[in-house]
Design a protein around this motif. Structure first.
Motif, PDB file in Angstrom:
ATOM      1  N   GLY B 185      43.935  32.187   2.610  1.00  0.00           N
ATOM      2  CA  GLY B 185      43.209  31.004   2.158  1.00  0.00           C
ATOM      3  C   GLY B 185      42.747  31.128   0.716  1.00  0.00           C
ATOM      4  N   TRP B 186      41.498  30.752   0.466  1.00  0.00           N
ATOM      5  CA  TRP B 186      40.988  30.732  -0.895  1.00  0.00           C
ATOM      6  C   TRP B 186      40.914  32.112  -1.514  1.00  0.00           C
ATOM      7  CZ3 TRP B 186      41.089  27.164  -4.261  1.00  0.00           C
ATOM      8  CH2 TRP B 186      41.056  25.819  -3.851  1.00  0.00           C
ATOM      9  N   ASP B 187      40.603  33.111  -0.691  1.00  0.00           N
ATOM     10  CA  ASP B 187      40.533  34.469  -1.221  1.00  0.00           C
ATOM     11  C   ASP B 187      41.867  34.858  -1.851  1.00  0.00           C
ATOM     12  OD1 ASP B 187      37.992  34.670  -0.428  1.00  0.00           O
ATOM     13  OD2 ASP B 187      38.407  35.748   1.446  1.00  0.00           O
ATOM     14  N   HIS B 188      42.968  34.429  -1.188  1.00  0.00           N
ATOM     15  CA  HIS B 188      44.299  34.729  -1.707  1.00  0.00           C
ATOM     16  C   HIS B 188      44.512  34.043  -3.056  1.00  0.00           C
ATOM     17  CE1 HIS B 188      48.560  35.493  -1.790  1.00  0.00           C
ATOM     18  NE2 HIS B 188      48.807  34.202  -1.910  1.00  0.00           N
ATOM     19  N   VAL B 189      44.118  32.772  -3.135  1.00  0.00           N
ATOM     20  CA  VAL B 189      44.284  32.021  -4.386  1.00  0.00           C
ATOM     21  C   VAL B 189      43.512  32.695  -5.519  1.00  0.00           C
ATOM     22  CG1 VAL B 189      43.857  29.824  -5.532  1.00  0.00           C
ATOM     23  CG2 VAL B 189      44.691  29.858  -3.179  1.00  0.00           C
ATOM     24  N   VAL B 190      42.260  33.053  -5.232  1.00  0.00           N
ATOM     25  CA  VAL B 190      41.429  33.696  -6.252  1.00  0.00           C
ATOM     26  C   VAL B 190      42.044  35.027  -6.662  1.00  0.00           C
ATOM     27  CG1 VAL B 190      39.174  34.761  -6.673  1.00  0.00           C
ATOM     28  CG2 VAL B 190      39.330  32.548  -5.514  1.00  0.00           C
ATOM     29  N   ASP B 191      42.546  35.762  -5.675  1.00  0.00           N
ATOM     30  CA  ASP B 191      43.151  37.061  -5.951  1.00  0.00           C
ATOM     31  C   ASP B 191      44.350  36.919  -6.890  1.00  0.00           C
ATOM     32  OD1 ASP B 191      43.456  39.849  -5.616  1.00  0.00           O
ATOM     33  OD2 ASP B 191      45.080  39.478  -4.184  1.00  0.00           O
ATOM     34  N   VAL B 192      45.264  35.964  -6.575  1.00  0.00           N
ATOM     35  CA  VAL B 192      46.443  35.739  -7.423  1.00  0.00           C
ATOM     36  C   VAL B 192      46.006  35.280  -8.819  1.00  0.00           C
ATOM     37  CG1 VAL B 192      48.479  34.293  -7.748  1.00  0.00           C
ATOM     38  CG2 VAL B 192      48.021  35.275  -5.511  1.00  0.00           C
ATOM     39  N   ALA B 193      45.014  34.401  -8.859  1.00  0.00           N
ATOM     40  CA  ALA B 193      44.555  33.889 -10.151  1.00  0.00           C
ATOM     41  C   ALA B 193      44.026  35.029 -11.015  1.00  0.00           C
ATOM     42  CB  ALA B 193      43.466  32.838  -9.941  1.00  0.00           C
ATOM     43  N   ARG B 194      43.264  35.951 -10.415  1.00  0.00           N
ATOM     44  CA  ARG B 194      42.746  37.097 -11.184  1.00  0.00           C
ATOM     45  C   ARG B 194      43.893  37.940 -11.753  1.00  0.00           C
ATOM     46  NH1 ARG B 194      38.287  40.176 -10.615  1.00  0.00           N
ATOM     47  NH2 ARG B 194      39.483  41.865  -9.701  1.00  0.00           N
ATOM     48  N   HIS B 195      44.965  38.052 -10.958  1.00  0.00           N
ATOM     49  CA  HIS B 195      46.108  38.831 -11.428  1.00  0.00           C
ATOM     50  C   HIS B 195      46.873  38.109 -12.535  1.00  0.00           C
ATOM     51  CE1 HIS B 195      45.474  41.258  -7.811  1.00  0.00           C
ATOM     52  NE2 HIS B 195      46.168  42.189  -8.433  1.00  0.00           N
ATOM     53  N   LEU B 196      46.728  36.798 -12.584  1.00  0.00           N
ATOM     54  CA  LEU B 196      47.519  36.032 -13.564  1.00  0.00           C
ATOM     55  C   LEU B 196      46.799  35.812 -14.887  1.00  0.00           C
ATOM     56  CD1 LEU B 196      49.366  33.263 -11.526  1.00  0.00           C
ATOM     57  CD2 LEU B 196      50.380  35.116 -12.840  1.00  0.00           C
ATOM     58  N   VAL B 197      45.505  36.147 -14.957  1.00  0.00           N
ATOM     59  CA  VAL B 197      44.739  35.826 -16.170  1.00  0.00           C
ATOM     60  C   VAL B 197      45.360  36.477 -17.403  1.00  0.00           C
ATOM     61  CG1 VAL B 197      42.543  36.137 -17.357  1.00  0.00           C
ATOM     62  CG2 VAL B 197      42.577  35.433 -14.974  1.00  0.00           C
ATOM     63  N   MET B 198      45.550  37.772 -17.368  1.00  0.00           N
ATOM     64  CA  MET B 198      46.051  38.460 -18.568  1.00  0.00           C
ATOM     65  C   MET B 198      47.507  38.115 -18.896  1.00  0.00           C
ATOM     66  SD  MET B 198      44.209  42.104 -18.977  1.00  0.00           S
ATOM     67  CE  MET B 198      44.617  42.839 -17.421  1.00  0.00           C
ATOM     68  N   PRO B 199      48.418  38.109 -17.892  1.00  0.00           N
ATOM     69  CA  PRO B 199      49.801  37.696 -18.231  1.00  0.00           C
ATOM     70  C   PRO B 199      49.857  36.309 -18.856  1.00  0.00           C
ATOM     71  CG  PRO B 199      49.728  38.581 -16.010  1.00  0.00           C
ATOM     72  CD  PRO B 199      48.324  38.545 -16.486  1.00  0.00           C
ATOM     73  N   THR B 200      49.073  35.376 -18.302  1.00  0.00           N
ATOM     74  CA  THR B 200      49.075  34.015 -18.839  1.00  0.00           C
ATOM     75  C   THR B 200      48.601  34.006 -20.279  1.00  0.00           C
ATOM     76  OG1 THR B 200      48.653  33.136 -16.655  1.00  0.00           O
ATOM     77  CG2 THR B 200      48.173  31.703 -18.508  1.00  0.00           C
ATOM     78  N   ALA B 201      47.498  34.708 -20.533  1.00  0.00           N
ATOM     79  CA  ALA B 201      46.959  34.741 -21.895  1.00  0.00           C
ATOM     80  C   ALA B 201      47.980  35.362 -22.843  1.00  0.00           C
ATOM     81  CB  ALA B 201      45.659  35.529 -21.917  1.00  0.00           C
TER      82      ALA B 201
END
Lengths: 291, 329
Positions: B185-201
């Motif tokens: 659920g949301w925990d998964h979304v937040v987890d993926v988002a945290r992993h994507l912050v630096m690559p995206t930047a």
């Protein structure tokens, strides 16, 4: 009538003087020139700074900067001097940058000139080829070419040229299309001048200035591409390269971040110098464009 | 009266037809690259088996059609590609198409986040700088843009890792999700988002600088035009002027750039995905080069090209929709 009466205007300063006056009005462009001069100087004096092989062991591994006088910027995990690698890296970056740019511009000129001059099906075919090259992500194509051709520095240079000719080709084509029906071209054609010399002697000299300005962009991109390849460990292992230094420094990022930070800053400043240089050249060549 | 086809549809069809020769050229290109590469399918197979005798190798070659004239081979290859049969990967022991589809989602997610970030921030900063042209704020933003442009993504990635993962411990250093997390659920979304912050930047900064510079000059150009002066004379407020009159026109070149930059962005994902060990197409491309998995590499080139063509097609449609001056028929 004496000589004094003739209305001779005062001699105009030579073109390069006018050009330089225009160029130096842009302070950012002067900074670019200054940074560029430093990189060139580094490349030229690499042999004086360290006459030996920059990839040899020069001291204890992982000496921080400003500690040991024999390795002023410290050493990496193999004990290689960061300073000498930085100077020799400037050589490789500039060499690859200049030669890859030449390759890409030559390909771009040939394709763009043929497409723009002849038009019709030649143009259609060449433009589809150009689109195909633009469609394939250039770094993926570069990786593939390096996988096929091998990691020798000569092949890397050619491969970088091969993946970056599309923009100059489009520019040359546009210039040729606007120039091919001008009076001076028609006049030369009516005198029986051949297609080849119409392309290379009449039109090309007039089409070149914007391409020369754009060369600074290609140069910057080539240096970035080479350093990215070297960072991934796909560069030529026999030469010191900034990208490779950063890639090696990644393993010791936690304890010795300077190993990757120093060459990284070198890349940023070099690419920055090309951008500023290009903007300055552009402003100096088209003084009316900027209002 | 005859029912008429909407012009936008005709325009779309014509654009699709124009893409066909490009796709054919790319197919021929990948075939050429495969032929240039040392070793072929049979060499890879035999190498896998640990060697075989010459008669068996010759039979295998015949079975794979490698004894046929080059034109027949090219034709067969293109027919296979057209049905999205990309051959087999000898590293993953799976059809290449399956391997690619596993990886596609991650890459598309990274593309979407990076492009939205670059587009929205670049456009906002560019428009802001243009409205205050030659002021301190403008100089600051423009300088920042130049520095972003000059910073290679891999260097930026490492420095961010050093700061946010090693020193501060705020963000995970790599991967797309926490391996033993089993979040839902949301925990998964937040987890993926945290992993994507630096690559995206890391991936978006260079494109952010493109949009910034383009938007700055585009807004300055549009703001000088007569219709803006008219609107101002009629009493339109600065905000309305900006949003309603200037931005709508100044955005057009940025939309074009969106399509043009997509292919370079996909290329850039190779480096960023490799650094942050994101299981996407870019990382796969790098691994395929290291492992000499040519079939997979060609599959990536082909799939990426199709994606780029689709994105360009969509941006063309969007552009035609936004700019009513374009003749659709």
């Amino acid at each position: 009538m004496t000589v004094l009466d003739t209305d001779l205007r005062p001699a105009e300063p030579p073109r390069y003087v006018v050009f330089w006056r225009r160029y130096r009005r842009n302070r950012a462009a002067l900074l670019g020139l200054f940074l560029f001069a430093i990189v060139v100087l580094m490349a030229l004096t690499a042999g004086l700074v360290d006459p030996g092989d920059p990839l040899r062991r020069a001291g204890q591994p992982l000496v921080p900067p400003f500690v040991d006088a024999s390795t002023p910027l410290g050493t990496d995990q193999l004990g290689r001097s960061i300073l000498s690698q930085l100077f020799y890296g400037a050589r490789i970056s500039l060499l690859v940058g200049v030669l890859a740019t030449l390759v890409s511009i030559i390909i771009g000129i040939v394709i763009g000139a043929l497409a723009g001059y002849f038009g019709g099906w030649v143009d259609d075919l060449l433009m589809r080829v150009t689109e195909a090259f633009q469609t394939i992500p250039n770094f993926v194509l570069l990786l593939t070419l390096v996988a096929i051709l091998g990691s020798k520095i000569e092949w890397i240079t050619v491969a970088i040229g091969v993946v970056s000719w599309t923009a100059p080709a489009r520019m040359v084509r546009a210039e040729f299309m606007s120039l091919r029906n001008r009076e001076f071209v028609d006049a030369a054609r009516n005198l029986g001048v051949s297609n080849t010399s119409l392309i290379f002697r009449e039109i090309l000299p007039n089409a070149l200035p914007p391409i020369i300005v754009y060369a600074s962009v290609i140069m910057a991109l080539s240096i970035l591409l080479e350093s990215a390849l070297a960072f991934l460990g796909l560069g030529d292992p026999n030469y010191a390269s900034w990208g490779n230094m950063i890639g090696q420094g990644r393993a010791v990022l936690r304890t010795a971040w300077y190993c990757s930070a120093i060459p990284g800053i070198a890349i940023v400043l070099t690419v920055l110098s090309f951008s500023l240089l290009g903007e300055g050249l552009n402003d100096a060549m088209n003084p009316r464009q900027k209002q | 009266m005859k029912p008429t086809i909407p012009p936008l549809l005709i325009y779309a069809l014509r654009r699709l037809l124009q893409a066909i020769p490009v796709i054919i050229l790319i197919m021929m290109g990948t075939f050429l690259l495969l032929k240039m590469a040392p070793g072929d399918t049979v060499d890879a197979l035999v190498g896998d088996m640990g060697g075989a005798d010459a008669a068996f190798i010759a039979r295998l070659r015949a079975e794979y059609g490698l004894d046929q004239p080059i034109w027949v081979q090219l034709w067969r290859y293109m027919v296979k590609l057209a049905t999205f049969d990309l051959g087999r990967s000898f590293v993953y022991e799976q059809p290449v198409a399956t391997v690619l589809m596993d990886r596609l989602g991650t890459t598309l997610l990274l593309m979407a986040t990076s492009l939205s970030l670059a587009f929205s921030i670049g456009i906002t900063l560019g428009a802001f700088a243009a409205r205050r042209a030659y002021s301190l704020a403008d100089n600051l933003i423009s300088t920042l843009g130049l520095i972003f442009y000059a910073t290679p993504s891999f260097f930026l990635s490492l420095m961010m890792m050093l700061l946010f993962s090693v020193k501060l411990g705020w963000l995970p250093v790599g991967g797309i999700k926490t391996i033993a997390g089993f979040y839902t659920g949301w925990d998964h979304v937040v987890d993926v988002a945290r992993h994507l912050v630096m690559p995206t930047a890391a991936l978006s900064l260079i494109y952010l600088s493109f949009y910034l510079r383009l938007m700055r000059s585009s807004v300055m150009q549009v703001a000088d035009q007569d219709f803006v002066r008219t609107a101002r004379a009629k009493g339109a407020g600065e905000t309305r002027l900006m949003v309603h009159h200037i931005m709508r026109n100044a955005l057009l070149p940025a939309v074009t750039l969106f399509g043009l930059q997509f292919s370079t962005l996909l290329g850039g994902s190779v480096v960023v995905e490799t650094i942050f060990t994101l299981p996407g197409l870019g990382q796969l491309a790098y691994q395929s080069v290291i492992q000499r998995d040519m079939n997979t590499l060609m599959g990536i080139i082909f799939l990426c090209s199709i994606i780029v063509i689709l994105v360009n097609f969509l941006t063309d449609l969007l552009y035609a929709r936004l700019d009513s001056r374009i003749e659709l028929s």
